[in-house]
Write an enzyme that holds these catalytic residues in place. Structure first.
Site, mmCIF file in Angstrom:
data_model
loop_
_atom_site.group_PDB
_atom_site.id
_atom_site.type_symbol
_atom_site.label_atom_id
_atom_site.label_comp_id
_atom_site.label_asym_id
_atom_site.label_seq_id
_atom_site.Cartn_x
_atom_site.Cartn_y
_atom_site.Cartn_z
ATOM 1 N N HIS A 207 6.253 10.277 -11.107
ATOM 2 C CA HIS A 207 6.822 9.834 -12.384
ATOM 3 C C HIS A 207 8.336 9.746 -12.303
ATOM 4 O O HIS A 207 8.951 8.810 -12.803
ATOM 5 C CB HIS A 207 6.469 10.820 -13.505
ATOM 6 C CG HIS A 207 5.026 10.826 -13.847
ATOM 7 N ND1 HIS A 207 4.408 9.765 -14.450
ATOM 8 C CD2 HIS A 207 4.070 11.758 -13.651
ATOM 9 C CE1 HIS A 207 3.142 10.049 -14.615
ATOM 10 N NE2 HIS A 207 2.896 11.260 -14.140
ATOM 11 N N ARG A 314 0.072 -3.990 -12.814
ATOM 12 C CA ARG A 314 -1.077 -3.189 -12.371
ATOM 13 C C ARG A 314 -1.562 -2.338 -13.541
ATOM 14 O O ARG A 314 -0.839 -1.456 -13.997
ATOM 15 C CB ARG A 314 -0.661 -2.262 -11.226
ATOM 16 C CG ARG A 314 -0.291 -2.959 -9.935
ATOM 17 C CD ARG A 314 0.081 -1.910 -8.887
ATOM 18 N NE ARG A 314 0.091 -2.445 -7.546
ATOM 19 C CZ ARG A 314 1.213 -2.748 -6.874
ATOM 20 N NH1 ARG A 314 2.392 -2.583 -7.430
ATOM 21 N NH2 ARG A 314 1.141 -3.214 -5.649
ATOM 22 N N ARG A 350 -3.218 -8.019 -14.045
ATOM 23 C CA ARG A 350 -4.375 -7.876 -13.159
ATOM 24 C C ARG A 350 -5.377 -6.927 -13.802
ATOM 25 O O ARG A 350 -5.004 -5.862 -14.295
ATOM 26 C CB ARG A 350 -3.908 -7.309 -11.816
ATOM 27 C CG ARG A 350 -5.059 -7.062 -10.873
ATOM 28 C CD ARG A 350 -4.591 -6.602 -9.539
ATOM 29 N NE ARG A 350 -4.255 -5.191 -9.547
ATOM 30 C CZ ARG A 350 -3.768 -4.554 -8.483
ATOM 31 N NH1 ARG A 350 -3.514 -5.209 -7.364
ATOM 32 N NH2 ARG A 350 -3.510 -3.268 -8.545
ATOM 33 N N GLU A 448 -6.964 -11.064 -1.148
ATOM 34 C CA GLU A 448 -6.589 -9.862 -0.401
ATOM 35 C C GLU A 448 -7.704 -9.377 0.515
ATOM 36 O O GLU A 448 -7.616 -8.324 1.115
ATOM 37 C CB GLU A 448 -6.100 -8.751 -1.344
ATOM 38 C CG GLU A 448 -7.000 -8.458 -2.518
ATOM 39 C CD GLU A 448 -6.407 -7.425 -3.473
ATOM 40 O OE1 GLU A 448 -5.413 -6.765 -3.151
ATOM 41 O OE2 GLU A 448 -6.987 -7.255 -4.561
ATOM 42 N N ASN A 471 -0.777 -6.319 0.877
ATOM 43 C CA ASN A 471 -0.959 -4.887 1.154
ATOM 44 C C ASN A 471 -2.405 -4.639 1.597
ATOM 45 O O ASN A 471 -2.659 -3.918 2.557
ATOM 46 C CB ASN A 471 -0.675 -4.034 -0.094
ATOM 47 C CG ASN A 471 0.720 -4.238 -0.613
ATOM 48 O OD1 ASN A 471 1.565 -4.785 0.083
ATOM 49 N ND2 ASN A 471 0.979 -3.819 -1.847
ATOM 50 N N ASP A 472 -3.328 -5.244 0.869
ATOM 51 C CA ASP A 472 -4.730 -5.082 1.245
ATOM 52 C C ASP A 472 -5.149 -6.066 2.324
ATOM 53 O O ASP A 472 -5.931 -5.713 3.202
ATOM 54 C CB ASP A 472 -5.630 -5.244 0.006
ATOM 55 C CG ASP A 472 -5.725 -3.945 -0.760
ATOM 56 O OD1 ASP A 472 -5.935 -2.897 -0.118
ATOM 57 O OD2 ASP A 472 -5.564 -3.962 -1.991
ATOM 58 N N ARG A 482 -4.282 1.490 4.953
ATOM 59 C CA ARG A 482 -2.881 1.430 4.539
ATOM 60 C C ARG A 482 -2.294 2.793 4.185
ATOM 61 O O ARG A 482 -1.085 2.943 4.035
ATOM 62 C CB ARG A 482 -2.683 0.419 3.390
ATOM 63 C CG ARG A 482 -3.418 0.760 2.125
ATOM 64 C CD ARG A 482 -3.467 -0.426 1.171
ATOM 65 N NE ARG A 482 -2.512 -0.308 0.079
ATOM 66 C CZ ARG A 482 -2.545 -1.037 -1.031
ATOM 67 N NH1 ARG A 482 -3.449 -1.988 -1.185
ATOM 68 N NH2 ARG A 482 -1.672 -0.860 -1.978
ATOM 69 N N CYS A 519 2.121 -11.282 -3.768
ATOM 70 C CA CYS A 519 2.608 -10.125 -4.523
ATOM 71 C C CYS A 519 2.524 -8.819 -3.735
ATOM 72 O O CYS A 519 2.755 -7.746 -4.279
ATOM 73 C CB CYS A 519 1.887 -9.990 -5.858
ATOM 74 S SG CYS A 519 0.128 -9.716 -5.688
HETATM 75 C C1 PEP Z 1 -1.844 -5.923 -2.541
HETATM 76 O O1 PEP Z 1 -2.922 -5.503 -2.125
HETATM 77 O O2 PEP Z 1 -1.023 -6.567 -1.839
HETATM 78 C C2 PEP Z 1 -1.428 -5.667 -3.940
HETATM 79 C C3 PEP Z 1 -0.324 -6.176 -4.432
HETATM 80 O O3 PEP Z 1 -2.236 -4.869 -4.688
HETATM 81 P P1 PEP Z 1 -2.242 -3.260 -4.627
HETATM 82 O O4 PEP Z 1 -1.074 -2.847 -3.793
HETATM 83 O O5 PEP Z 1 -2.177 -2.806 -6.036
HETATM 84 O O6 PEP Z 1 -3.573 -2.986 -3.990
HETATM 85 MG MG MG Z 2 -4.441 -4.873 -3.468
#
Ligand code: PEP
Ligand code: MG
Length: 596
Positions: A207, A314, A350, A448, A471-472, A482, A519
């Site tokens: 936080h 998110r 999302r 993703e 990211n995914d 990850r 993103c």
């Molecule tokens: C991603 O997977 O790139 C993403 C932006 O979503 P999150 O990081 O919330 O899984």
């Molecule tokens: Mg993701």
């Protein structure tokens, strides 16, 4: 994070102490420590007699009542401020946790069955609950373990008659130094003008880190031992960009960091001066830069950093730290407020990415392989009741601005059709009940999963936009968890497989005439900008603070040179060669911005 403990970093007259932590919010602050005593209190342990059990339970209940009154008081104060509504939710969640059966009943049992005193009974119960949190792999949610500590510490402090809430306002030029800050502390502190925050523990998703970024003040977390050795009023420097803390700095160090601060501010100012300029290459190729946010308040930071809207909100945050589920009204209020704040700018919300390694699903055994389990839309389709509550609220909020709905972790066309059918049902329900809502909200998906990337051409035919979640995508394409530090060195956006996947997705979007955004974290790294531009992405969504630098890079390049770099990069095969080529070219091109 340093391994140094307070024993090693001894206070020595005339000597400064350097503590290494993690960057949580950039910038340099030089000031005086305002120490907040949030060290874990030593819990007294003793046995009570069987006859004392009832009185001990009463003592526990009185402390819980008192804790509830304190949190209610904070909640009331925050409720008056429309900017603090998400904070109200956090404090409310803590208030509800006070009555959690898992916590209270179990502690009560230990008092009766094991003759434990109330403080000890509570601490033991918390330890057990926290063990189950250790199994959660997602950093954000694992960090919520600390919420249980904050709540139980409050009860224990009340049991022991200790001071619970911050009573004193921090003086001017204060840098808050704490073991950890509860959301209540952070929120209350954020109402005073403080220069920065440093904590012993925590992560980028604590936080305190999130609030510091929203307030745009430097913060360092994980600076182990700092709260033990810093005295109230001691001179202290924090470098939130590098994650450094200097206690009792020498004159020379003060001069050095003052200069670093000036450079940082000048650079920020220079970048911000360009914030209203379009993200357009020298040869006129225009893209949009959006912000990724978790709190609606962060939207302000996106705007002040020159963002064109929100590319990823998110919504998991709404479900965290609570026993019940958010109601349709709660969802609606949060989304409506965000859209009001956005004042016509596009906002991509999302739907929840719950389950799997993000939040365990109540009543379900832990999955052996959560990243590949019931997560995101898979969980949504498994629990259409929970999903539809959110969808109804989104459609209702849609009348208040330029809302776009995005579905996470879509694996292929059939799944996309299923989630769209749920959305249609939610819309039909609202229409049947005469509830005002927007029917034609654009619907997009996060690409993703490698499967979605490979069939992107088919998916593009059935949705209004793509947003690539690298990211995914990297995790699944390269088979690298990850969250796992042991294999983090393999987590490379420059892998040729990733570049090829990105290109496939971008081309499929282009072919179908739908916009393609990115993103994942990759979008905010200036080194990747030319490659992503060359692929033809229409927008980039990132953390607000990265926007100005990415904009600067875009404005200084031509699409032709980006295409040339992408072509050369994709002719290479190894990650090292690709990274070397791109870094080399970019550092030569932007020595001031990217070197060092
Ligand atoms: C991603 O997977 O790139 C993403 C932006 O979503 P999150 O990081 O919330 O899984
Ligand atoms: Mg993701």
């Amino acid at each position: 994070m340093t391994d140094r403990t307070e024993d090693e970093v001894k206070r020595a007259p005339g000597r400064s102490a350097f503590i290494d932590g993690m960057s949580a919010s950039p910038g340099v602050a030089i000031g005086r420590a305002f120490t907040v005593d949030r060290r874990r209190i030593r819990t007294p342990k003793y046995h009570i007699s069987a006859e004392q059990a009832e009185a001990e339970i009463e003592r526990l209940e009185a402390a819980i009542d008192m804790s509830e009154r304190q949190l209610q008081d904070i909640e009331n104060r925050l409720s008056r401020d429309s900017d603090s509504q998400e904070h109200v939710l956090i404090v409310r969640a803590h208030r509800l946790m006070l009555r959690d059966e898992m916590l209270v009943d179990k502690a009560r049992d230990l008092i009766i069955e094991e003759h434990a005193n109330a403080e000890w009974a509570l601490r033991r119960t918390v330890r057990r609950i926290k063990k189950s949190f250790d199994l959660i792999r997602d950093e954000y949610f694992r960090e919520r373990r600390s919420d249980i500590d904050f709540v139980s510490d409050r009860i224990i402090r009340n049991l022991m008659g200790h001071i619970v809430d911050l009573e004193e306002a921090p003086p001017e030029n204060s840098i808050v130094v704490a073991h950890d800050l509860s959301p209540a502390d952070t929120i209350m502190l954020s109402r005073h003008s403080i220069l920065g925050i440093v904590t012993d523990v925590g992560a980028r998703t604590s936080h305190s880190a999130i609030v510091a970024r929203a307030l745009e003040i430097p913060a360092v977390v994980g600076a182990a031992g700092v709260s033990e050795i810093a005295g109230n009023g001691d001179r202290i420097i924090i470098d939130g960009t590098r994650g450094h803390v200097v206690l009792w700095p020498s004159q020379r160090e003060v001069r050095t960091y003052r200069a670093a601060r000036r450079r940082y501010l000048a650079h920020e100012e220079e970048l911000l001066a360009e914030r209203d300029l379009p993200a357009k290459t020298k040869d006129g190729h225009r893209v949009q830069l959006f912000g990724n946010i978790e709190f609606d308040k962060e939207l302000d930071s996106v705007i002040t950093h020159g963002g064109d809207g929100i590319g990823l909100y998110r919504t998991e945050f709404l479900y965290v730290g609570r026993k019940d589920l958010p109601t349709e009204e709660e969802h609606y209020e949060v989304y409506r407020r965000l859209l009001d704040r956005a004042d016509g700018l596009p906002v991509i919300i999302r739907t929840f990415d719950l389950g799997g390694d993000k939040v365990p699903i109540p009543g379900r055994a832990r999955e052996p392989n959560p990243a590949m389990g019931l997560r995101a839309v898979r969980f949504s389709l498994n629990r259409p009741d929970i999903f539809k509550t959110q969808l109804r609220a989104l459609l209702r909020a849609g009348v208040h601005g330029d809302l776009r709905i995005m579905f996470p972790l879509i694996s292929g066309p059939a799944e996309l059709e299923e989630v769209k059918a749920c959305l249609k049902e939610a819309s039909a329900e609202l229409a049947g009940q005469d509830v005002p809502h927007r029917e034609d909200v654009p619907v997009g998906i996060m690409v993703e999963l490698p499967s979605a990337a490979v069939v992107a051409d088919r998916l593009a035919a059935s949705c209004d936009f793509f947003s690539i979640g690298t990211n995914d995508l990297i995790q699944y394409a390269l088979g690298i968890d990850r969250q796992n530090r042991d294999v983090a060195y393999l987590y490379k956006p420059s892998h040729l497989a990733i570049l090829r996947l990105l290109k496939t997705i971008a081309e499929a979007g282009k072919e179908a005439g739908i916009p393609v955004s990115i993103c994942g974290e990759m979008a905010g790294d200036p080194m990747n900008v030319p490659l992503l531009l060359a692929m033809g992405l229409d927008s980039f969504s990132m953390n607000a603070l990265s926007i100005p630098m990415v904009k600067r890079i875009i404005r200084a390049m031509t699409l032709d040179e980006c295409r040339d770099l992408l072509r050369r990069a994709m002719e290479l095969s190894s990650i090292d060669e690709i990274e070397k080529l791109v870094r080399g070219e970019m550092i030569a091109r932007f020595p001031e911005e990217l070197a060092g």
